[in-house]
Design an enzyme around this catalytic site. Structure first.
Site, PDB file in Angstrom:
ATOM      1  N   ASP A  94       0.766  -1.114   0.102  1.00 27.90           N
ATOM      2  CA  ASP A  94      -0.004  -0.021   0.081  1.00 27.90           C
ATOM      3  C   ASP A  94       0.988   1.147  -0.131  1.00 27.90           C
ATOM      4  O   ASP A  94       0.413   2.442   0.247  1.00 27.90           O
ATOM      5  CB  ASP A  94      -0.888  -0.139   1.406  1.00 27.90           C
ATOM      6  CG  ASP A  94      -2.135  -0.885   0.891  1.00 27.90           C
ATOM      7  OD1 ASP A  94      -2.475  -1.138  -0.379  1.00 27.90           O
ATOM      8  OD2 ASP A  94      -2.685  -1.377   1.874  1.00 27.90           O
ATOM      9  N   ASP A 151      -6.828  -5.226  -3.896  1.00 33.05           N
ATOM     10  CA  ASP A 151      -6.662  -4.027  -3.627  1.00 33.05           C
ATOM     11  C   ASP A 151      -5.304  -3.197  -4.270  1.00 33.05           C
ATOM     12  O   ASP A 151      -5.050  -2.170  -4.568  1.00 33.05           O
ATOM     13  CB  ASP A 151      -6.534  -3.762  -2.091  1.00 33.05           C
ATOM     14  CG  ASP A 151      -7.444  -4.244  -1.171  1.00 33.05           C
ATOM     15  OD1 ASP A 151      -7.810  -5.364  -1.434  1.00 33.05           O
ATOM     16  OD2 ASP A 151      -7.777  -4.252  -0.012  1.00 33.05           O
TER      17      ASP A 151
HETATM   18  N1  GLY Z   1      -6.897  -1.848   1.343  1.00 36.45           N
HETATM   19  C1  GLY Z   1      -7.482  -2.160   2.580  1.00 36.45           C
HETATM   20  C2  GLY Z   1      -8.884  -1.773   2.588  1.00 36.45           C
HETATM   21  O1  GLY Z   1      -9.811  -1.582   1.641  1.00 36.45           O
HETATM   22  O2  GLY Z   1      -9.515  -2.134   3.599  1.00 36.45           O
END
Ligand code: GLY
Length: 368
Positions: A94, A151
């Protein structure tokens, strides 16, 4: 476009102009609001994956009105986020969300050379997570060497950006490897997507699907659907590869068929009917993705669905000027993980603001 969208954007910017001062006074990066006050992340401090959405909000407001307050507040948060480069151990895939929307936005909107360097640094960290067997490793746990999650499609834009900036194709090649694996392994025949797939880290062979933040194994966590929808749209915008456009359309068709009559989004499209669990963040992300997809595919119906979602979101806003946060009924995870259920969470505000900026013609498109 109806004036209420511009009006909503202005009202949210005004609220943030007032309440962001409270975050600055405490030198924190808000994760959500509780009882009208900012709360920082419940996990991993400033390394938590959502830290970039706060400066991203500031850059959205700055792009619309050039108020220097927003630039200063974005840069305060950027200082905290880039300090995490040295801590390193909590950073994961992320870094795309964290840095493309913070220092990346700064570099895009101001040309700041240090912000540009910091964004390349983040891209190199993401590149370092590539398993050449075909995927970008999501998390760091000792048993998670083979985990990839939907994600991550959103994080790939950082790699495409780095290839454009440097002329070095390695970043885009890494992104393409992951996107092709996601295309093959995550999208189901009905257009829904899996959240977590584990691969053999030696061979890249698919081992199993894991339950994630949705209702159950094999269900359809709505935010995961939204990440896939917007993520494959971005992959198309980054590459022009029609396979990604077609994937985005399949996921979008599935998502649009599940928008509730009130325009809100269930946390999981397979959740029990008698259980009211909303995730407005999913609706906000999908609205942004659908607007981009509508333009990319030339399909006005996607824009119409985006407007249904935005109208539903605007019915769920906290407008009182003194209370921090705007979008309510956001849910981090179907089975409570302590990160928030039916509450305000800052990245919900971010995607609502991005959607309103698109409708108002001020969106700087921070993802590209
Ligand atoms: N990327 C983690 C979430 O959407 O919670």
């Amino acid at each position: 476009m109806p004036a209420r969208y511009e009006e909503a954007f202005r009202k949210i910017a005004g609220k943030y102009r007032h309440t962001a001062v409270l975050a600055a006074q405490n030198n924190m990066i808000p994760y959500k609001s509780e009882k009208g006050r900012w709360i920082s992340s419940p996990h991993d401090g400033n390394s938590w994956w959502t830290g970039g959405f706060w400066p991203a909000l500031m850059w959205q407001f700055y792009a619309s009105a050039a108020d220097p307050f927003f630039m200063e507040e974005a840069r305060r948060a950027e200082g905290l986020l880039t300090a995490e480069f040295r801590a390193f151990t909590h950073l994961n895939h992320d870094v795309g969300f964290m840095y493309l929307l913070s220092v990346g936005a700064d570099a895009k909107l101001t040309g700041d050379p240090q912000a540009h360097t910091d964004t390349l640094h983040a891209a190199s960290l993401l590149m370092g997570r590539l398993n050449p067997a075909g995927f970008i490793r999501a998390w760091n746990g000792p048993d998670q060497a083979g985990y990839a999650i939907i994600d991550c499609m959103m994080n790939l834009s950082l790699l495409y950006w780095a290839s454009r900036q440097t002329g070095d194709p390695r970043f885009a090649r890494a992104a393409g490897l992951h996107a092709d694996t996601a295309l093959r392994e995550f999208i189901r025949p009905d257009g829904s997507v899996s959240h977590i797939i584990e691969f053999d880290p030696q061979t890249g062979k698919r081992l199993r699907e894991h339950p994630g933040q949705g209702y159950a194994l094999g269900s359809s966590w709505s935010r995961g659907q939204a990440w896939g929808l917007y993520g494959f749209t971005l992959a198309w915008l980054n590459t022009g590869d029609p396979r990604y456009l077609s994937a985005a359309r399949r996921i979008a068709d599935y998502f649009c068929a599940h928008i509730r009559p009130d325009g809100l989004t269930d946390c999981d499209f397979c959740q029990p009917e008698d259980e009211e669990r909303i995730d407005n963040i999913a609706g906000a992300i999908a609205a942004c993705g659908l607007m981009e997809l509508s333009k990319a595919a030339g399909v006005p119906a996607y824009e119409a669905s985006a407007l249904r979602l935005v109208d539903g979101l605007l019915d769920c806003c906290e407008w009182s000027g003194d209370r921090c946060g705007v979008l309510t009924r956001c849910t981090a995870s179907y089975h409570d993980d302590g990160a928030g259920q039916h509450t305000n969470i800052v990245y919900g505000d971010y995607f609502l603001v991005e959607a309103l900026a698109k409708l108002s013609g001020t969106d700087p498109m921070l993802w590209l």
